[in-house]
Design an enzyme around this catalytic site. Structure first.
Site, PDB file in Angstrom:
ATOM      1  N   GLU A  86      -9.539   5.317   7.345  1.00 23.89           N
ATOM      2  CA  GLU A  86      -9.875   4.281   6.359  1.00 23.89           C
ATOM      3  C   GLU A  86     -10.455   4.926   5.111  1.00 23.89           C
ATOM      4  O   GLU A  86     -10.629   6.151   5.045  1.00 23.89           O
ATOM      5  CB  GLU A  86     -10.850   3.266   6.975  1.00 23.89           C
ATOM      6  CG  GLU A  86     -10.228   2.446   8.096  1.00 23.89           C
ATOM      7  CD  GLU A  86     -11.158   1.394   8.659  1.00 23.89           C
ATOM      8  OE1 GLU A  86     -12.298   1.287   8.178  1.00 23.89           O
ATOM      9  OE2 GLU A  86     -10.738   0.677   9.587  1.00 23.89           O
ATOM     10  N   HIS A 106     -15.439  -6.231  -0.343  1.00 17.74           N
ATOM     11  CA  HIS A 106     -14.254  -5.680   0.318  1.00 17.74           C
ATOM     12  C   HIS A 106     -13.056  -5.879  -0.605  1.00 17.74           C
ATOM     13  O   HIS A 106     -12.841  -6.980  -1.122  1.00 17.74           O
ATOM     14  CB  HIS A 106     -14.008  -6.378   1.656  1.00 17.74           C
ATOM     15  CG  HIS A 106     -13.076  -5.616   2.550  1.00 17.74           C
ATOM     16  ND1 HIS A 106     -11.722  -5.530   2.304  1.00 17.74           N
ATOM     17  CD2 HIS A 106     -13.299  -4.891   3.667  1.00 17.74           C
ATOM     18  CE1 HIS A 106     -11.161  -4.797   3.249  1.00 17.74           C
ATOM     19  NE2 HIS A 106     -12.090  -4.396   4.093  1.00 17.74           N
ATOM     20  N   ARG A 163     -14.760   1.787  -1.238  1.00 17.49           N
ATOM     21  CA  ARG A 163     -14.527   0.358  -1.453  1.00 17.49           C
ATOM     22  C   ARG A 163     -14.984  -0.138  -2.824  1.00 17.49           C
ATOM     23  O   ARG A 163     -14.351  -1.017  -3.406  1.00 17.49           O
ATOM     24  CB  ARG A 163     -15.227  -0.451  -0.352  1.00 17.49           C
ATOM     25  CG  ARG A 163     -14.519  -0.342   0.986  1.00 17.49           C
ATOM     26  CD  ARG A 163     -15.262  -1.070   2.083  1.00 17.49           C
ATOM     27  NE  ARG A 163     -14.488  -1.050   3.314  1.00 17.49           N
ATOM     28  CZ  ARG A 163     -14.937  -1.498   4.480  1.00 17.49           C
ATOM     29  NH1 ARG A 163     -16.162  -1.983   4.563  1.00 17.49           N
ATOM     30  NH2 ARG A 163     -14.182  -1.457   5.554  1.00 17.49           N
ATOM     31  N   HIS A 190     -18.684  -8.589   1.135  1.00 16.60           N
ATOM     32  CA  HIS A 190     -18.433  -8.138   2.497  1.00 16.60           C
ATOM     33  C   HIS A 190     -19.689  -7.669   3.223  1.00 16.60           C
ATOM     34  O   HIS A 190     -19.900  -8.010   4.380  1.00 16.60           O
ATOM     35  CB  HIS A 190     -17.412  -6.997   2.463  1.00 16.60           C
ATOM     36  CG  HIS A 190     -16.924  -6.546   3.801  1.00 16.60           C
ATOM     37  ND1 HIS A 190     -16.375  -7.401   4.729  1.00 16.60           N
ATOM     38  CD2 HIS A 190     -16.915  -5.306   4.383  1.00 16.60           C
ATOM     39  CE1 HIS A 190     -16.033  -6.733   5.811  1.00 16.60           C
ATOM     40  NE2 HIS A 190     -16.359  -5.461   5.639  1.00 16.60           N
ATOM     41  N   ARG A 195     -21.414   1.240   1.629  1.00 15.97           N
ATOM     42  CA  ARG A 195     -21.173   1.600   3.023  1.00 15.97           C
ATOM     43  C   ARG A 195     -19.812   2.251   3.218  1.00 15.97           C
ATOM     44  O   ARG A 195     -18.804   1.756   2.721  1.00 15.97           O
ATOM     45  CB  ARG A 195     -21.274   0.353   3.914  1.00 15.97           C
ATOM     46  CG  ARG A 195     -20.925   0.634   5.376  1.00 15.97           C
ATOM     47  CD  ARG A 195     -21.201  -0.558   6.253  1.00 15.97           C
ATOM     48  NE  ARG A 195     -20.375  -1.707   5.971  1.00 15.97           N
ATOM     49  CZ  ARG A 195     -19.153  -1.906   6.458  1.00 15.97           C
ATOM     50  NH1 ARG A 195     -18.585  -0.983   7.224  1.00 15.97           N
ATOM     51  NH2 ARG A 195     -18.478  -3.004   6.179  1.00 15.97           N
TER      52      ARG A 195
END
Length: 514
Positions: free
Chosen positions: A111, A225, A271, A328, A363
């Protein structure tokens, strides 16, 4: 009134992990809805852990710091990434079924911002659901679970936490006493209009900790997100980052790929970078899609996402899924040390409600479920070493008074946060938001109101007002851009303030700490 060793507020993965490792104690778990209604149950992506022999905790550590823009608490990050692999192995030994490849090895995905394939999945794209269900079954016999009861405030006496006040659906006030109280109520996604969070995530735990005098930090850092399913100008569900990990690319309506020109990791950039890029494209009038045409057996690999798309009449055969960013994850929260202790004795916090500093300003993907497992165990093991005093009594109901108030509805709060405290921020917008929130202070103090006088809906609104004010005030104070906090008027990071934390206490006090 009920007395117990430990009260846990919330029923998600962090709450259940903590409860499992404290199962030798008398535990009361209180959740405002059903235990199945949590962000943990919605988590699609997976759990990041350096379990492969070519990977290492040091690499995971470095990736976490890069994604977090070096605002992280490095000691706590070390605990997270070093304990991660053993935590996964322990749950495997207890019978948790993760996804394996044809060789019988854990199937590892990749990811955004990860340099290795280290994302562990269960049920394809239902990792959070499968893991939370497993922990619940492993824990349920050792806890007293109270559902559909809202914890409305902490019981504080002589500066210590003695338990909680709750209100049930009938509007009745209850009191529960405990030697230790743990807030594991999640973040605050519902203060925004577009969010991947469950609609019950209204920041209750953080707001009540603030009212009690606990230190709150890093609230300006909000992760959006990049890829939520976007239908009729509404975000209606999450499209996991694992889809891009399998090769999907972001394109506009003309088929143009745009991320490769903006970041060396392209569609798998952190992100915050990807969300801002999509936001900029949308401001130009472009529609953004995930091109999934290169992913073989998409419906098998991503059954949850495929079901979501079918429900919203998206033709997966076209190879395109319309997406847009949505709120998110909250990197900030109730400030804790590495053992979950807050600034109030006998009050602890874990999971998204807590600010351990492991996520920094942004994060790293799939570190949240890992945090719940690792720090849930860590906090439980520490609490087990403490003394437990159940020989105390408390029977004081908050003073009662009647007052006429006019509160905004939830949608109004969400519109203010989305428009003025969103992906891109300016001083003027933030000033407007702060003043809007403060206009309600004359009616309802953010730090001293009588919970008995309000309905559950009103209490949630007051909590959302509190959280909105804290986020917007913190964002106004941080005059730089870093991670999930981006200021158009201060677009560069400022090395002189990058380690500063803006800690908010009661009575509007904000203190800068390094």
């Amino acid at each position: 009134m009920p007395q117990t060793d430990v009260i846990i507020i919330g029923s998600g993965l962090a709450a259940l992990s903590t409860a499992y490792h404290l199962r030798h104690k008398h535990i009361t778990m209180i959740t405002k809805s059903s235990w199945v209604t949590s962000n943990s149950m919605l988590a699609q992506g997976g759990i990041a852990a350096a379990v492969h022999h070519r990977d290492s905790w040091k690499s995971h550590f470095a990736d976490t710091l890069v994604a977090g823009c070096y605002h992280n608490n490095e000691t706590n990050v070390e605990y997270l990434v070093q304990d991660g692999p053993s935590s996964i192995l322990e749950w495997c030994e207890r019978g948790m079924n993760f996804d394996y490849d044809e060789k019988g090895e854990l199937l590892l995905g990749k990811e955004g911002a990860h340099t290795h394939h280290r994302i562990i999945h269960a049920g394809g794209d239902a990792t959070g659901k499968e893991l939370t269900k497993f922990l619940y079954q492993a824990t349920r016999s050792s806890i007293n679970l109270i559902e559909n009861e809202l914890v409305i405030d902490l019981i504080i006496k002589n500066g210590q936490c003695l338990g909680v006040y709750t209100k049930n659906k009938q509007g009745e006030i209850e009191q529960y006493l405990a030697s230790k109280t743990i807030i594991a109520s999640g973040g605050c996604g519902a203060v925004y209009g577009h969010t991947s969070n469950a609609d019950v995530i209204t920041g209750d735990g953080i707001a009540m900790a603030y009212r009690a005098g606990a230190e709150i930090a890093d609230m300006e850092f909000i992760q959006f997100h990049p890829t939520m399913l976007h239908i009729d100008r509404k975000c209606v569900g999450l499209i996991s980052e694992a889809v891009r990990g399998e090769g999907a690319t972001l394109i506009n309506q003309n088929g143009k790929v745009f991320m490769n020109d903006l970041h060396h990791q392209g569609d798998l950039a952190p992100r915050d970078v990807v969300s801002r890029a999509i936001f900029d494209e949308m401001k130009k009038g472009n529609t953004i899609y995930l091109d999934i045409s290169m992913i073989a057996n998409f419906t098998t690999r991503f059954p949850t996402i495929s079901k979501l798309c079918r429900e919203h009449k998206i033709d997966l055969a076209s190879g395109k899924i319309p997406v847009a960013p949505g709120m998110h994850f909250l990197m900030g929260g109730i400030l804790t040390n590495d053992k979950g202790e807050t600034s109030i004795p006998n009050l602890f916090a874990v999971g998204e409600a807590a600010c351990t500093g492991v996520h920094g300003a942004n994060r790293l993907a799939s570190n949240s479920l890992l945090e719940g497992l690792v720090f849930g165990k860590r906090i439980a093991e520490y609490i087990s070493t403490l003394s437990f005093d159940r020989e105390y009594f408390f029977n004081e109901v908050p003073s009662m008074y009647q007052t006429e108030i006019e509160l905004p509805n939830k949608k109004e709060i969400q519109e203010i946060m989305t428009k003025y405290v969103g992906i891109q921020r300016t001083e003027n917008d933030l000033l407007y938001a702060v003043k809007w929130f403060e206009s309600y202070k004359d009616q309802v103090s953010f730090w001293d109101f009588n919970v008995k006088d309000f309905t559950i809906e009103q209490i949630e609104v007051i909590n959302m007002l509190t959280i909105g004010w804290i986020i917007s005030s913190s964002a106004l104070t941080r005059t730089e851009s870093r991670g999930g906090h981006f200021r158009l008027d201060f677009p560069e990071s400022n090395d002189q303030i990058w380690r500063q934390k803006y800690v908010i206490r009661t009575k509007d006090e904000m203190q800068v700490e390094v």
